[in-house]
Design a protein around this motif. Sequence first.
Motif, short mmCIF file in Angstrom:
data_model
loop_
_atom_site.label_atom_id
_atom_site.label_comp_id
_atom_site.label_asym_id
_atom_site.label_seq_id
_atom_site.Cartn_x
_atom_site.Cartn_y
_atom_site.Cartn_z
N ALA A 115 19.77 20.79 -25.83
CA ALA A 115 18.77 20.55 -24.94
C ALA A 115 18.69 19.09 -24.65
CB ALA A 115 17.49 21.00 -25.33
N GLY A 116 18.56 18.35 -25.48
CA GLY A 116 18.56 16.84 -25.51
C GLY A 116 20.16 16.47 -24.41
N LYS A 117 21.10 16.88 -24.91
CA LYS A 117 22.32 16.46 -23.97
C LYS A 117 22.21 16.89 -22.67
CE LYS A 117 27.17 17.42 -24.29
NZ LYS A 117 27.54 17.71 -22.72
N TYR A 118 21.79 18.06 -22.40
CA TYR A 118 21.54 18.43 -20.84
C TYR A 118 20.55 17.68 -20.36
CZ TYR A 118 24.16 22.79 -21.08
OH TYR A 118 25.03 23.77 -21.23
N LYS A 119 19.37 17.23 -20.85
CA LYS A 119 18.32 16.35 -20.24
C LYS A 119 19.03 15.06 -20.31
CE LYS A 119 13.95 18.40 -22.27
NZ LYS A 119 13.08 17.94 -23.33
N TYR A 120 19.74 14.28 -21.17
CA TYR A 120 20.44 12.96 -20.99
C TYR A 120 21.56 13.30 -19.75
CZ TYR A 120 22.70 8.72 -22.37
OH TYR A 120 23.13 7.42 -22.35
N ASP A 121 22.13 14.02 -19.67
CA ASP A 121 23.00 14.23 -18.60
C ASP A 121 22.63 14.45 -17.50
OD1 ASP A 121 25.11 14.20 -20.41
OD2 ASP A 121 25.68 16.18 -20.37
N ALA A 122 21.42 15.14 -17.02
CA ALA A 122 20.79 15.33 -15.70
C ALA A 122 20.12 13.99 -15.52
CB ALA A 122 19.69 16.58 -16.00
N TRP A 123 19.55 13.11 -16.34
CA TRP A 123 19.13 11.95 -16.08
C TRP A 123 20.07 10.95 -15.66
CZ3 TRP A 123 15.91 8.66 -20.20
CH2 TRP A 123 15.42 7.53 -19.48
N GLY A 124 21.17 10.99 -16.45
CA GLY A 124 22.32 10.19 -16.19
C GLY A 124 23.03 10.48 -14.61
N ALA A 125 22.96 11.60 -14.09
CA ALA A 125 23.45 11.97 -12.80
C ALA A 125 22.69 11.15 -11.74
CB ALA A 125 23.40 13.41 -12.84
N LEU A 126 21.60 10.86 -12.10
CA LEU A 126 20.60 10.01 -11.18
C LEU A 126 20.75 8.74 -11.23
CD1 LEU A 126 17.47 12.41 -11.43
CD2 LEU A 126 19.07 12.37 -9.54
N ALA A 127 21.78 8.18 -11.90
CA ALA A 127 21.67 6.52 -12.30
C ALA A 127 22.09 6.04 -10.80
CB ALA A 127 23.02 6.29 -13.29
N GLY A 128 21.31 4.88 -10.64
CA GLY A 128 21.49 4.27 -9.16
C GLY A 128 20.40 4.54 -8.35
N THR A 129 19.67 5.73 -8.68
CA THR A 129 18.84 6.18 -7.67
C THR A 129 17.56 5.29 -7.74
OG1 THR A 129 19.32 8.47 -7.94
CG2 THR A 129 17.30 8.25 -6.80
N PRO A 130 17.10 4.54 -6.61
CA PRO A 130 15.76 3.84 -6.67
C PRO A 130 14.57 4.74 -7.16
CG PRO A 130 16.81 3.61 -4.64
CD PRO A 130 17.65 4.81 -5.34
N GLN A 131 13.79 3.94 -7.90
CA GLN A 131 12.69 4.71 -8.45
C GLN A 131 11.74 5.46 -7.48
OE1 GLN A 131 12.09 1.37 -11.64
NE2 GLN A 131 10.83 3.15 -12.44
N SER A 156 10.15 7.07 -13.38
CA SER A 156 9.34 6.46 -14.33
C SER A 156 9.94 5.10 -14.90
CB SER A 156 8.78 7.20 -15.26
OG SER A 156 8.13 8.31 -14.88
N LEU A 157 11.42 5.47 -15.41
CA LEU A 157 12.11 4.49 -16.33
C LEU A 157 13.03 3.86 -15.73
CD1 LEU A 157 11.66 6.21 -19.72
CD2 LEU A 157 10.36 4.40 -19.01
N GLY A 158 13.61 4.45 -14.42
CA GLY A 158 14.87 3.87 -13.94
C GLY A 158 16.20 4.64 -14.49
N ASP A 159 17.15 3.82 -14.49
CA ASP A 159 18.42 4.52 -15.16
C ASP A 159 18.51 4.89 -16.63
OD1 ASP A 159 19.59 4.23 -12.55
OD2 ASP A 159 20.84 2.49 -12.87
N VAL A 160 19.25 5.88 -16.95
CA VAL A 160 19.19 6.70 -18.15
C VAL A 160 19.31 5.38 -19.36
CG1 VAL A 160 21.79 6.98 -18.26
CG2 VAL A 160 20.14 8.26 -19.74
N GLN A 161 18.60 5.59 -20.53
CA GLN A 161 18.58 4.89 -21.42
C GLN A 161 18.93 5.48 -22.71
OE1 GLN A 161 14.44 3.02 -21.16
NE2 GLN A 161 14.72 2.44 -18.95
N GLY A 162 19.07 4.73 -23.69
CA GLY A 162 19.41 5.21 -25.13
C GLY A 162 20.67 5.96 -25.26
N ASP A 163 20.99 6.32 -26.27
CA ASP A 163 22.18 6.99 -26.79
C ASP A 163 22.33 8.29 -26.50
OD1 ASP A 163 23.10 4.55 -27.83
OD2 ASP A 163 22.37 5.14 -29.64
N SER A 188 0.84 -1.31 -0.11
CA SER A 188 0.03 -0.01 0.01
C SER A 188 0.72 1.16 -0.01
CB SER A 188 -0.90 0.15 1.24
OG SER A 188 0.04 -0.09 2.15
N GLY A 189 2.08 1.18 0.65
CA GLY A 189 2.89 2.22 0.54
C GLY A 189 3.36 2.60 -0.74
N THR A 190 3.62 1.69 -1.68
CA THR A 190 3.89 2.00 -3.09
C THR A 190 2.65 2.45 -3.79
OG1 THR A 190 5.57 0.23 -3.06
CG2 THR A 190 4.76 1.02 -5.20
#
Length: 92
Positions: A56-72, A41-48, A2-4
């Motif tokens: 803009a896409g590079k900044y988004k990718y890098d920002a998402w990549g910086a969170l790698a390993g963070t539990p969803q 939503s998706l977990g660790d960064v995906q795609g090239d 129920s917590g989830t």
Amino acid sequence: MSGTNELDAQFALAQADVKELSERPGNLTLLRLYALYKQASLGDVQGDKPGFADIAGKYKYDAWGALAGTPQDTAKQQYIGLVESLKSGASA
């Protein structure tokens, strides 16, 4: 379990709330929201990684990549907290 479900409901509410903010957040905050949303939503960064021409896409990718390993669930909690701070008028 129920917590989830409760966390998922709060996450969905925060996604709706962010669209109703009276002021548009700054670019760095928008980037943080994007990265937390993707990690939650998706977990660790995906795609090239986007090429040099897609800045803009590079900044988004890098920002998402910086969170790698963070539990969803952690990313969901951080997203909710950031939206709450924006709703209360605190700058992020």
